[in-house]
Write an enzyme that holds these catalytic residues in place. Structure first.
Site, mmCIF file in Angstrom:
data_model
loop_
_atom_site.group_PDB
_atom_site.id
_atom_site.type_symbol
_atom_site.label_atom_id
_atom_site.label_comp_id
_atom_site.label_asym_id
_atom_site.label_seq_id
_atom_site.Cartn_x
_atom_site.Cartn_y
_atom_site.Cartn_z
ATOM 1 N N GLY A 90 4.078 -5.170 -9.082
ATOM 2 C CA GLY A 90 2.623 -5.087 -9.119
ATOM 3 C C GLY A 90 2.099 -3.810 -8.486
ATOM 4 O O GLY A 90 1.094 -3.243 -8.936
ATOM 5 N N ASP A 91 2.777 -3.350 -7.448
ATOM 6 C CA ASP A 91 2.376 -2.102 -6.790
ATOM 7 C C ASP A 91 2.657 -0.908 -7.698
ATOM 8 O O ASP A 91 1.860 0.034 -7.784
ATOM 9 C CB ASP A 91 3.116 -1.944 -5.467
ATOM 10 C CG ASP A 91 2.974 -3.165 -4.577
ATOM 11 O OD1 ASP A 91 1.901 -3.794 -4.585
ATOM 12 O OD2 ASP A 91 3.946 -3.501 -3.869
ATOM 13 N N GLU A 99 0.821 -1.212 0.000
ATOM 14 C CA GLU A 99 0.000 0.000 0.000
ATOM 15 C C GLU A 99 0.857 1.265 0.000
ATOM 16 O O GLU A 99 0.576 2.212 -0.742
ATOM 17 C CB GLU A 99 -0.943 -0.020 1.207
ATOM 18 C CG GLU A 99 -1.949 -1.168 1.174
ATOM 19 C CD GLU A 99 -1.378 -2.479 1.690
ATOM 20 O OE1 GLU A 99 -2.096 -3.505 1.581
ATOM 21 O OE2 GLU A 99 -0.236 -2.502 2.185
ATOM 22 N N LEU A 130 -0.177 -9.728 -16.683
ATOM 23 C CA LEU A 130 0.385 -10.872 -17.404
ATOM 24 C C LEU A 130 1.907 -10.884 -17.361
ATOM 25 O O LEU A 130 2.547 -11.487 -18.220
ATOM 26 C CB LEU A 130 -0.091 -10.851 -18.864
ATOM 27 C CG LEU A 130 -1.602 -10.756 -19.097
ATOM 28 C CD1 LEU A 130 -1.896 -10.688 -20.596
ATOM 29 C CD2 LEU A 130 -2.321 -11.934 -18.464
ATOM 30 N N ARG A 158 6.072 -10.623 11.172
ATOM 31 C CA ARG A 158 5.029 -9.615 11.348
ATOM 32 C C ARG A 158 3.950 -10.045 12.335
ATOM 33 O O ARG A 158 2.994 -9.308 12.555
ATOM 34 C CB ARG A 158 4.399 -9.307 9.989
ATOM 35 C CG ARG A 158 3.578 -10.452 9.428
ATOM 36 C CD ARG A 158 3.291 -10.367 7.938
ATOM 37 N NE ARG A 158 2.883 -9.077 7.454
ATOM 38 C CZ ARG A 158 2.739 -8.795 6.146
ATOM 39 N NH1 ARG A 158 2.958 -9.741 5.234
ATOM 40 N NH2 ARG A 158 2.350 -7.599 5.761
#
Length: 318
Positions: A258-259, A35, A226, A105
């Site tokens: 991806g982010d 994020e 992809l 975490r």
């Protein structure tokens, strides 16, 4: 506010040499979280982004808060926890094309986020709410918080963007993960799955079948990542279209691509670009990030992004 995103960011330790982690003796400290990666990517392109999270009242939390704020991201809704630590993770570059990630975490400050802790005005002024499938896997209270965030977004006309970002290590079992990822996808306006995530959710299908299945969940716009091939786009206004990717000669670090892709797509939409052009910007952002070690270190500004999309800069800038 252009984009609000909610989730955990952790301190990232990367060995200064390749090989198994047990043989590493020195590390570089960075920061990584899906994020905040998106929020930083948008900020570098001149958009207003807000990252909502919870950090430990510790040195790692202090360093992370300063770093993300220094990137121009609004951190006014980030809170601190005096009893729980900031999460940590390690990357291991074993050999070429063999990288592993280890998370520490459990019981982190971010896993204690809850609905009571999230004020509605943190989201109500946003054009987009960006969520990932990582946050609901952290705890039940995080799921309740996301439910409140989604309700607030829908009440205020904020569009919801959901990236499944599958991390099986944080879920109790695969069925639980599958159930919640489908649930959040069904509540989103824009869904950003990868091929592996689509297969996890629906089994082996054609690309076209995956897109149709996501639409059947209620998703308005599906953008399937992809990898180096680019992305597949489908919405009510855009028939199923493949947007080609960008060639990268050498991938240094694939984590964070991806982010970066999500940040690029949102940036294009915020600029009023057509969906296909927004996805092309996302493809470029994702490609650029893979060429640099670190989750956010390769995120470009507008000048570098334009140069890359137009064929690249000179080898030496003088």
């Amino acid at each position: 506010m252009d984009v609000v995103t909610i989730g955990e960011t952790m301190v990232l330790f990367t060995p200064n040499e390749e090989g198994m982690l047990r043989h590493a003796h020195s590390f570089s400290m960075k920061f990584g979280g899906a994020e905040s990666n998106v929020a930083i990517g948008l900020s570098r392109l001149g958009h207003r982004s807000r990252w909502i999270s919870r950090l430990g009242e510790d040195e790692f939390g202090d360093a992370m808060y300063s770093f993300i704020r220094g990137e121009g991201v609004d951190v006014s809704y980030v809170t601190r926890d005096q009893t729980s630590p900031t999460g940590v993770f390690f990357k291991e570059f074993r050999r070429l094309n063999d990288m592993r990630v280890y998370y520490y975490r459990k019981e982190s400050a971010a896993s204690k986020m809850s609905a009571e802790w999230l004020p509605e005005d943190a989201i109500s002024d946003a054009k987009y709410l960006h969520l990932t499938g990582i946050t609901p896997g952290l705890s039940i209270s995080c799921r309740e918080m996301l439910e409140k965030a989604i309700c607030t977004a829908k009440k205020n006309g904020t569009k919801i963007v959901f990236d499944p970002n599958l991390r099986l290590k944080i879920w109790e079992d695969e069925e639980e993960a599958r159930h919640f990822l489908k649930k959040y996808a069904s509540e989103s306006n824009i869904f950003l799955p990868g091929i592996a995530e689509a297969e996890f959710l629906f089994g082996a299908c054609t690309m076209e079948d995956y897109v149709e299945k996501f639409h059947s969940l209620g998703v308005e716009t599906v953008i399937m990542k992809l990898g180096k091939e680019g992305a597949l786009v489908s919405s009510k206004s855009v028939p199923m279209t493949k947007v080609p990717g960008f060639v990268v000669e050498r991938v240094v670090d694939p984590i964070g691509a991806g982010d970066a892709f999500a940040a690029g797509v949102l940036s294009g939409l915020l600029d009023g670009m057509p969906l296909e052009e927004s996805v092309r910007r996302g493809n470029a952002m994702g490609a650029m990030v893979t060429m640099v070690n670190g989750d956010v270190e390769g995120l470009p500004n507008r000048f570098d992004l334009a140069a890359f999309m137009n064929g690249g800069l000179e080898d030496v800038t003088r």
